[in-house]
Design a protein around this motif. Structure first.
Motif, PDB file in Angstrom:
ATOM      1  N   LEU A   1       0.835  -1.207   0.000  1.00  0.00           N
ATOM      2  CA  LEU A   1       0.000   0.000   0.000  1.00  0.00           C
ATOM      3  C   LEU A   1       0.870   1.257   0.000  1.00  0.00           C
ATOM      4  O   LEU A   1       0.594   2.203  -0.750  1.00  0.00           O
ATOM      5  CB  LEU A   1      -0.948  -0.015   1.200  1.00  0.00           C
ATOM      6  N   HIS A   2       1.911   1.278   0.840  1.00  0.00           N
ATOM      7  CA  HIS A   2       2.808   2.439   0.862  1.00  0.00           C
ATOM      8  C   HIS A   2       3.510   2.611  -0.479  1.00  0.00           C
ATOM      9  O   HIS A   2       3.617   3.731  -0.989  1.00  0.00           O
ATOM     10  CB  HIS A   2       3.859   2.289   1.973  1.00  0.00           C
ATOM     11  N   ARG A   3       3.974   1.519  -1.057  1.00  0.00           N
ATOM     12  CA  ARG A   3       4.650   1.589  -2.356  1.00  0.00           C
ATOM     13  C   ARG A   3       3.703   2.128  -3.429  1.00  0.00           C
ATOM     14  O   ARG A   3       4.075   2.976  -4.233  1.00  0.00           O
ATOM     15  CB  ARG A   3       5.164   0.199  -2.739  1.00  0.00           C
ATOM     16  N   ALA A   4       2.470   1.644  -3.402  1.00  0.00           N
ATOM     17  CA  ALA A   4       1.488   2.094  -4.395  1.00  0.00           C
ATOM     18  C   ALA A   4       1.216   3.589  -4.251  1.00  0.00           C
ATOM     19  O   ALA A   4       1.155   4.311  -5.257  1.00  0.00           O
ATOM     20  CB  ALA A   4       0.204   1.292  -4.265  1.00  0.00           C
ATOM     21  N   VAL A   5       1.061   4.051  -3.024  1.00  0.00           N
ATOM     22  CA  VAL A   5       0.800   5.484  -2.803  1.00  0.00           C
ATOM     23  C   VAL A   5       1.949   6.313  -3.361  1.00  0.00           C
ATOM     24  O   VAL A   5       1.724   7.305  -4.077  1.00  0.00           O
ATOM     25  CB  VAL A   5       0.580   5.778  -1.300  1.00  0.00           C
ATOM     26  N   HIS A   6       3.186   5.922  -3.085  1.00  0.00           N
ATOM     27  CA  HIS A   6       4.332   6.698  -3.554  1.00  0.00           C
ATOM     28  C   HIS A   6       4.481   6.640  -5.076  1.00  0.00           C
ATOM     29  O   HIS A   6       4.771   7.654  -5.708  1.00  0.00           O
ATOM     30  CB  HIS A   6       5.610   6.238  -2.859  1.00  0.00           C
ATOM     31  N   LEU A   7       4.253   5.479  -5.666  1.00  0.00           N
ATOM     32  CA  LEU A   7       4.322   5.389  -7.128  1.00  0.00           C
ATOM     33  C   LEU A   7       3.229   6.223  -7.791  1.00  0.00           C
ATOM     34  O   LEU A   7       3.471   6.880  -8.805  1.00  0.00           O
ATOM     35  CB  LEU A   7       4.203   3.931  -7.580  1.00  0.00           C
ATOM     36  N   LEU A   8       2.044   6.200  -7.221  1.00  0.00           N
ATOM     37  CA  LEU A   8       0.944   6.977  -7.796  1.00  0.00           C
ATOM     38  C   LEU A   8       1.202   8.471  -7.664  1.00  0.00           C
ATOM     39  O   LEU A   8       0.886   9.242  -8.574  1.00  0.00           O
ATOM     40  CB  LEU A   8      -0.383   6.585  -7.146  1.00  0.00           C
ATOM     41  N   GLN A   9       1.780   8.887  -6.542  1.00  0.00           N
ATOM     42  CA  GLN A   9       2.122  10.303  -6.386  1.00  0.00           C
ATOM     43  C   GLN A   9       3.190  10.733  -7.393  1.00  0.00           C
ATOM     44  O   GLN A   9       3.105  11.817  -7.972  1.00  0.00           O
ATOM     45  CB  GLN A   9       2.577  10.579  -4.955  1.00  0.00           C
ATOM     46  N   ALA A  10       4.189   9.879  -7.597  1.00  0.00           N
ATOM     47  CA  ALA A  10       5.225  10.198  -8.588  1.00  0.00           C
ATOM     48  C   ALA A  10       4.624  10.264  -9.987  1.00  0.00           C
ATOM     49  O   ALA A  10       4.979  11.143 -10.789  1.00  0.00           O
ATOM     50  CB  ALA A  10       6.338   9.148  -8.539  1.00  0.00           C
ATOM     51  N   MET A  11       3.695   9.377 -10.267  1.00  0.00           N
ATOM     52  CA  MET A  11       3.040   9.377 -11.575  1.00  0.00           C
ATOM     53  C   MET A  11       2.187  10.639 -11.745  1.00  0.00           C
ATOM     54  O   MET A  11       2.147  11.216 -12.835  1.00  0.00           O
ATOM     55  CB  MET A  11       2.182   8.122 -11.716  1.00  0.00           C
ATOM     56  N   GLN A  12       1.546  11.092 -10.678  1.00  0.00           N
ATOM     57  CA  GLN A  12       0.770  12.329 -10.740  1.00  0.00           C
ATOM     58  C   GLN A  12       1.670  13.513 -11.100  1.00  0.00           C
ATOM     59  O   GLN A  12       1.303  14.340 -11.930  1.00  0.00           O
ATOM     60  CB  GLN A  12       0.097  12.613  -9.384  1.00  0.00           C
ATOM     61  N   VAL A  13       2.841  13.570 -10.483  1.00  0.00           N
ATOM     62  CA  VAL A  13       3.779  14.665 -10.752  1.00  0.00           C
ATOM     63  C   VAL A  13       4.219  14.639 -12.211  1.00  0.00           C
ATOM     64  O   VAL A  13       4.235  15.670 -12.891  1.00  0.00           O
ATOM     65  CB  VAL A  13       4.993  14.583  -9.795  1.00  0.00           C
ATOM     66  N   ARG A  14       4.557  13.449 -12.710  1.00  0.00           N
ATOM     67  CA  ARG A  14       5.010  13.337 -14.108  1.00  0.00           C
ATOM     68  C   ARG A  14       3.888  13.706 -15.082  1.00  0.00           C
ATOM     69  O   ARG A  14       4.129  14.365 -16.087  1.00  0.00           O
ATOM     70  CB  ARG A  14       5.494  11.917 -14.390  1.00  0.00           C
ATOM     71  N   LEU A  15       2.679  13.256 -14.788  1.00  0.00           N
ATOM     72  CA  LEU A  15       1.556  13.572 -15.685  1.00  0.00           C
ATOM     73  C   LEU A  15       1.188  15.053 -15.624  1.00  0.00           C
ATOM     74  O   LEU A  15       0.814  15.639 -16.640  1.00  0.00           O
ATOM     75  CB  LEU A  15       0.342  12.712 -15.343  1.00  0.00           C
ATOM     76  N   THR A  16       1.287  15.657 -14.456  1.00  0.00           N
ATOM     77  CA  THR A  16       1.006  17.087 -14.331  1.00  0.00           C
ATOM     78  C   THR A  16       2.006  17.887 -15.158  1.00  0.00           C
ATOM     79  O   THR A  16       1.642  18.868 -15.800  1.00  0.00           O
ATOM     80  CB  THR A  16       1.048  17.517 -12.853  1.00  0.00           C
TER      81      THR A  16
END
Length: 161
Positions: A75-90
């Motif tokens: 769950l922690h890994r998923a949250v961090h990967l999703l946040q990084a993906m949000q930054v890249r997509l933004t």
């Protein structure tokens, strides 16, 4: 305990719905050349979400502390990967107009994952309690079927018919 399992079921359903929405929102972007350098992070995020869902299911079914720890890490890994993906997509929002909806779905999934963790914890902590129903499947051996010929021809007198 039943309320906790119902809450986990609802949270898992919401997670599944959002992952399907994420996949659908990513589909039109995948054919665009601007998406090529994002594809590896998208694949990693989707794979992590898959493994997280499997770890969650395992933790719910077994209610073992070790499975909860594995699920917690995922769950922690998923949250961090999703946040990084949000930054890249933004950062790519200008080149890919669909990024806005994908970032919003990622934000919703990221917000849901800690909620799932907090819902799962009491379920695992109560693993030592006797449940009203068993979570183990009983041994099941299906009845054997005798061949039709054996049933029909059990009388040697019928063989001549």
């Amino acid at each position: 305990m039943l309320e906790q399992l119902e809450a986990l079921n609802l949270a898992a359903a919401r997670l599944g719905t959002r992952v399907v929405a994420l996949s659908a929102a990513l589909e039109p972007m995948q054919s665009r050349p601007e998406f090529a350098h994002l594809s590896s992070s998208v694949a990693a995020a989707l794979e992590t979400l898959t493994h997280t869902a499997l770890a969650l299911a395992r933790a719910v079914v077994t209610r073992q502390p070790g499975h909860f720890v594995l699920c917690d890490v995922r769950l922690h890994r998923a949250v961090h990967l999703l946040q990084a993906m949000q930054v890249r997509l933004t950062a790519q929002a200008a080149g890919l107009p669909e990024c806005g909806s994908v970032v919003e779905i990622l934000r919703q999934i990221s917000a849901l994952l800690p909620e799932i963790r907090e819902t799962l914890r009491p379920t695992v902590e109560r693993a030592g309690e006797r449940a009203a129903f068993s979570l183990e499947l009983p041994e099941f051996t299906p009845p054997s079927l005798r061949p039709l010929a054996a049933e029909h021809f059990h009388d040697p007198g019928r063989l001549r018919d």
